[in-house]
Design a protein around this motif. Structure first.
Motif, PDB file in Angstrom:
ATOM      1  N   VAL A 193      -3.075   0.845   6.776  1.00 56.15           N
ATOM      2  CA  VAL A 193      -3.122  -0.218   5.767  1.00 56.15           C
ATOM      3  C   VAL A 193      -3.042   0.388   4.367  1.00 56.15           C
ATOM      4  O   VAL A 193      -2.313  -0.103   3.494  1.00 56.15           O
ATOM      5  CB  VAL A 193      -4.398  -1.065   5.925  1.00 56.15           C
ATOM      6  CG1 VAL A 193      -4.556  -2.025   4.752  1.00 56.15           C
ATOM      7  CG2 VAL A 193      -4.352  -1.844   7.232  1.00 56.15           C
TER       8      VAL A 193
ATOM      9  N   ASP B 110       0.201  -6.059   7.183  1.00 54.82           N
ATOM     10  CA  ASP B 110       0.263  -6.529   8.566  1.00 54.82           C
ATOM     11  C   ASP B 110      -1.024  -7.252   8.972  1.00 54.82           C
ATOM     12  O   ASP B 110      -2.104  -6.662   8.991  1.00 54.82           O
ATOM     13  CB  ASP B 110       0.511  -5.333   9.485  1.00 54.82           C
ATOM     14  CG  ASP B 110       0.749  -5.730  10.927  1.00 54.82           C
ATOM     15  OD1 ASP B 110       0.676  -6.933  11.234  1.00 54.82           O
ATOM     16  OD2 ASP B 110       1.004  -4.833  11.737  1.00 54.82           O
TER      17      ASP B 110
ATOM     18  N   MET C 262      -3.270  -0.625  14.285  1.00 54.18           N
ATOM     19  CA  MET C 262      -3.108  -0.011  12.969  1.00 54.18           C
ATOM     20  C   MET C 262      -4.481   0.309  12.380  1.00 54.18           C
ATOM     21  O   MET C 262      -5.384  -0.518  12.447  1.00 54.18           O
ATOM     22  CB  MET C 262      -2.333  -0.935  12.020  1.00 54.18           C
ATOM     23  CG  MET C 262      -2.070  -0.339  10.644  1.00 54.18           C
ATOM     24  SD  MET C 262      -1.226  -1.489   9.529  1.00 54.18           S
ATOM     25  CE  MET C 262       0.415  -1.472  10.213  1.00 54.18           C
TER      26      MET C 262
ATOM     27  N   ALA D  25      -3.171  -5.767  11.806  1.00 57.85           N
ATOM     28  CA  ALA D  25      -3.522  -4.368  11.562  1.00 57.85           C
ATOM     29  C   ALA D  25      -4.846  -3.975  12.207  1.00 57.85           C
ATOM     30  O   ALA D  25      -5.177  -2.793  12.273  1.00 57.85           O
ATOM     31  CB  ALA D  25      -3.586  -4.101  10.058  1.00 57.85           C
TER      32      ALA D  25
END
Length: 302
Positions: free
Chosen positions: A6, A199, A1, A202
């Protein structure tokens, strides 16, 4: 990610909080998303969130402004999400950079009603920030390259509560500064909760712009408390005794941590003898006054 992912998650979480309150407060509200370049995928995510509140939009008017370059590509990308919106939502895609926000907000009649603005990329000039602060109330999510705090410009523009955090990707990509300006204590609390709830895998870590050591913090619901203990102790040493309420506000606005984290950090500092409290016993309530212990009496604050 990526950091973009984010930031999209933070936008979605904040919009989930902001939109019901805005619709309850006023019959009209404005959401403005302005991109100086890069990924404008947050606009698609935002429209999907708006569609989930269709039942609350009856009798209300929500204007969504999307400012970005890219010719016809962005309107085509937004088409499917826009098609799912109720007629109470008006979406306007405006070609151009964030510096066109003042004109776009004026044309949308955004002043004097709830306003949530996202500016991603570049550093907006004071006129843009002042125009955004004209919302009643106004909230701003601002993303710029890391390296220069925007706390002063946001405060000068009219945002009484400001917090900042640097997003540092693990792949050695460029860090980005995420700033939030608001007048709402509740909005600030929601944003801080969202920061630590994204997360944890991430591939992004946080860095406090105010931390001279530049420590990197893993994203977790229970962040490592050492840096906050040191920052609270430094604040008490610098400014003198403070109430727990004042230290909670300091943690929420001047560090990457949440207000609730301050209580846990203070309990640890008290146990270590690094700080004292008045009164000495009882619940660590908001009116308890905390002071830095004399240097000879203080234990380890790490």
């Amino acid at each position: 990610m990526s950091t973009d992912a984010v930031l999209r998650e933070l936008l979605v979480r904040q919009l989930d909080h902001w939109l019901p309150g805005a619709l309850h407060r006023s019959r009209r509200a404005t959401l403005a998303l302005a991109y100086a370049g890069g990924d404008a995928g947050g606009a698609e995510a935002a429209l999907r969130v708006v569609s989930e509140f269709a039942d609350r939009l009856r009798g209300r008017r929500l204007t969504v402004l999307v400012l970005a370059g890219g010719g016809t590509e962005l309107p085509a990308r937004l088409g499917a999400a826009e098609a799912a919106l109720p007629t109470d939502v008006a979406v306007h895609v405006v070609p151009g950079a964030p510096d066109r926000l003042p004109v776009a907000l004026k044309a949308a009649g955004a002043a004097g009603a709830p306003l949530l603005v996202v500016i991603d990329g570049g550093e907006p000039d004071p006129g843009v920030l002042t125009a955004v602060a004209g919302g009643r109330p106004a909230e701003l999510l601002l993303v710029t390259p890391a390296g220069r705090s925007l706390r002063g410009p946001l405060t000068d523009a009219g945002f009484p509560l400001v917090t900042e955090v640097e997003l540092v990707p693990d792949d050695d990509g460029p860090a980005r500064l995420f700033s939030y300006g608001t007048g709402s204590d509740k909005g600030l609390d929601v944003l801080k909760d969202a920061l630590w709830a994204v997360d944890e895998y991430a591939g992004v870590r946080y860095r406090d712009p105010a931390d001279p050591a530049g420590r990197l913090l893993a994203i977790t619901l229970d962040p490592e408390p050492g840096p906050l203990r040191r920052e609270l102790l430094a604040e008490l040493t610098r400014s003198g005794p403070r109430t727990v309420t004042e230290l909670r506000r300091f943690a929420a606005t001047s560090t990457v941590y949440r207000a609730a984290d301050a209580n846990r950090a203070l309990a640890s500092l008290l146990a270590a003898g690094a700080v004292t409290r008045d009164p000495e016993h009882g619940r660590l309530g908001g009116d308890v006054v905390v002071s830095a212990a004399p240097a000879g009496d203080a234990g380890s604050s790490a």
